[in-house]
Design an enzyme around this catalytic site. Structure first.
Site, short mmCIF file in Angstrom:
data_model
loop_
_atom_site.label_atom_id
_atom_site.label_comp_id
_atom_site.label_asym_id
_atom_site.label_seq_id
_atom_site.Cartn_x
_atom_site.Cartn_y
_atom_site.Cartn_z
N ASP A 1 31.27 40.69 42.58
CA ASP A 1 31.07 40.53 41.14
C ASP A 1 31.82 41.68 40.48
O ASP A 1 31.43 42.85 40.60
CB ASP A 1 29.56 40.59 40.83
N TYR B 1 35.74 35.70 23.69
CA TYR B 1 36.82 35.44 24.66
C TYR B 1 38.15 35.91 24.08
O TYR B 1 38.93 36.59 24.76
CB TYR B 1 36.86 33.94 24.98
N ASN C 1 41.86 38.21 38.09
CA ASN C 1 41.80 36.83 37.59
C ASN C 1 40.41 36.41 37.10
O ASN C 1 40.30 35.55 36.23
CB ASN C 1 42.27 35.89 38.73
N PRO D 1 37.95 24.20 36.71
CA PRO D 1 36.51 24.05 36.45
C PRO D 1 36.07 24.73 35.14
O PRO D 1 35.17 24.23 34.46
CB PRO D 1 35.87 24.71 37.67
P1 NAP Z 1 37.34 29.15 36.79
O1 NAP Z 1 37.80 27.78 37.16
O2 NAP Z 1 36.03 29.30 36.11
O3 NAP Z 1 37.36 30.10 38.07
C1 NAP Z 1 37.02 31.46 37.92
C2 NAP Z 1 36.29 31.95 39.16
O4 NAP Z 1 35.83 33.29 38.88
C3 NAP Z 1 35.03 31.13 39.46
O5 NAP Z 1 34.85 30.99 40.85
C4 NAP Z 1 33.93 32.00 38.85
O6 NAP Z 1 32.65 31.77 39.41
C5 NAP Z 1 34.46 33.37 39.21
N1 NAP Z 1 33.78 34.43 38.47
C6 NAP Z 1 33.13 34.37 37.28
N2 NAP Z 1 32.60 35.56 36.96
C7 NAP Z 1 32.93 36.40 37.97
C8 NAP Z 1 32.66 37.76 38.24
N3 NAP Z 1 31.92 38.51 37.41
N4 NAP Z 1 33.16 38.31 39.35
C9 NAP Z 1 33.89 37.57 40.22
N5 NAP Z 1 34.16 36.27 40.04
C10 NAP Z 1 33.68 35.69 38.93
O7 NAP Z 1 38.44 29.85 35.86
P2 NAP Z 1 40.01 29.53 35.64
O8 NAP Z 1 40.13 28.52 34.59
O9 NAP Z 1 40.68 29.35 36.95
O10 NAP Z 1 40.44 30.91 34.97
C11 NAP Z 1 40.88 32.02 35.71
C12 NAP Z 1 41.33 33.08 34.74
O11 NAP Z 1 42.37 32.57 33.91
C13 NAP Z 1 40.24 33.57 33.79
O12 NAP Z 1 40.39 34.95 33.55
C14 NAP Z 1 40.52 32.78 32.53
O13 NAP Z 1 40.02 33.42 31.38
C15 NAP Z 1 42.03 32.73 32.55
N6 NAP Z 1 42.59 31.63 31.77
C16 NAP Z 1 42.28 30.35 32.06
C17 NAP Z 1 42.82 29.33 31.30
C18 NAP Z 1 42.53 27.89 31.57
O14 NAP Z 1 42.90 27.05 30.72
N7 NAP Z 1 41.90 27.54 32.68
C19 NAP Z 1 43.67 29.63 30.23
C20 NAP Z 1 43.95 30.95 29.95
C21 NAP Z 1 43.41 31.95 30.73
P3 NAP Z 1 31.61 30.85 38.54
O15 NAP Z 1 32.23 29.49 38.50
O16 NAP Z 1 30.35 30.93 39.32
O17 NAP Z 1 31.52 31.47 37.17
#
Ligand code: NAP
Length: 256
Positions: free
Chosen positions: A63, A156, A90, A192
């Protein structure tokens, strides 16, 4: 020679979405990948997937918002793989979607704990290992929401703006030590995290997705691999002159 051959890479939130794609791609390009996340079962599965394809990876529960855990896990990663070359910050959460005047202090802090403090803790505890090996690359996942406003999810936006400028400041601090720090700014990527936003929307998942598609001049949302390839570039020596930069991967979203 593969693009990140023998580099030791830590990926936070490495189990789902962008983190998962990054872990798989970097392992396929020769990196030793420390997959870290709060999801243990899925973490072990992705490590099995990588090793079945002859890649090298281990899973650690982490975490990122807990400094003690970050410190212990990074020490264990360095012991296991011998060093840390690359940190992919990430892990991130989207948090509450309410107007600013309705957000509680607790809701605000919950986002900052992971999206800003987590990035700080991981950089803080990775840098000494990078100093030991004479350099490294830190890749911080910001967002298009760290560049422009969209009129939603206020904490955010604030967190991703912070990550953008933290990256530039650290880039200056550590440039002479050959530690590069860059941010990546994804547009909407179907993961997700975004599916969860879609499932909470009034219009339903499919209509929400079509609405997101239309926001990107290229005509659709991105895939996790679109971002993972950016990470691969910044992790590799191909980007050795790149620091303090913003890699925007957004299908044209911020060009409008
Ligand atoms: P995601 O699908 O939610 O995957 C993120 C992973 O990080 C999940 O396994 C989540 O677990 C885990 N996580 C959450 N809180 C955590 C913590 N405190 N310590 C360690 N792991 C933790 O997210 P994603 O869409 O791939 O996004 C990844 C990154 O890209 C993020 O920083 C997000 O803000 C950024 N981003 C995403 C998008 C997009 O459109 N997807 C766009 C711009 C930026 P849980 O599922 O249990 O929370």
């Amino acid at each position: 020679m593969q693009r990140v051959q023998d580099k030791v890479v830590v990926v936070t939130g490495g189990v789902l979405g962008i983190g998962r794609a990054t872990s798989l791609l970097l392992a396929s390009e020769g990196a030793k990948v420390a997959v870290t996340d709060i999801k243990d079962e899925e973490g072990r599965k992705i490590v099995d997937e990588i090793t079945e394809r002859s890649g090298i990876a281990e899973f650690w529960h982490l975490d990122t918002s807990k400094e003690d855990e970050v410190s212990k896990v990074f020490a264990d990663i360095a012991r296991t793989f011998g060093k840390i070359d690359v940190l992919v910050n990430n892990a991130g959460i989207s948090g509450v979607d309410k107007p600013m005047h309705e957000i509680t202090a607790e809701e605000w802090s919950a986002v900052m704990e992971v999206n800003v403090k987590g990035v700080f803790f991981c950089a803080k505890h990775a840098i000494p290992y990078m100093q030991q090996v004479g350099g490294g690359s830190i890749i911080n996942m910001s967002s298009i929401y760290g560049l422009v406003g969209a009129g939603d999810i206020p904490p955010y936006h604030a967190s991703k703006g912070a990550v953008r400028i933290m990256s530039k400041n650290d880039a200056l601090f550590y440039a002479k030590q050959n530690i590069r720090v860059n941010s990546i700014h994804p547009g909407f990527i179907w993961t997700p995290l975004v599916e969860e936003l879609a499932s909470r929307s009034a219009e339903g998942v499919e209509a929400f997705r079509r609405q997101l598609d239309r926001l990107h001049p290229i005509g659709h949302v991105g895939e996790p691999d679109d971002i993972a390839y950016g990470v691969l570039y910044l992790a590799s020596e191909e980007s050795k002159f790149v620091t303090g930069s913003e890699l925007v991967i957004d299908g044209g979203y911020t060009s409008q």
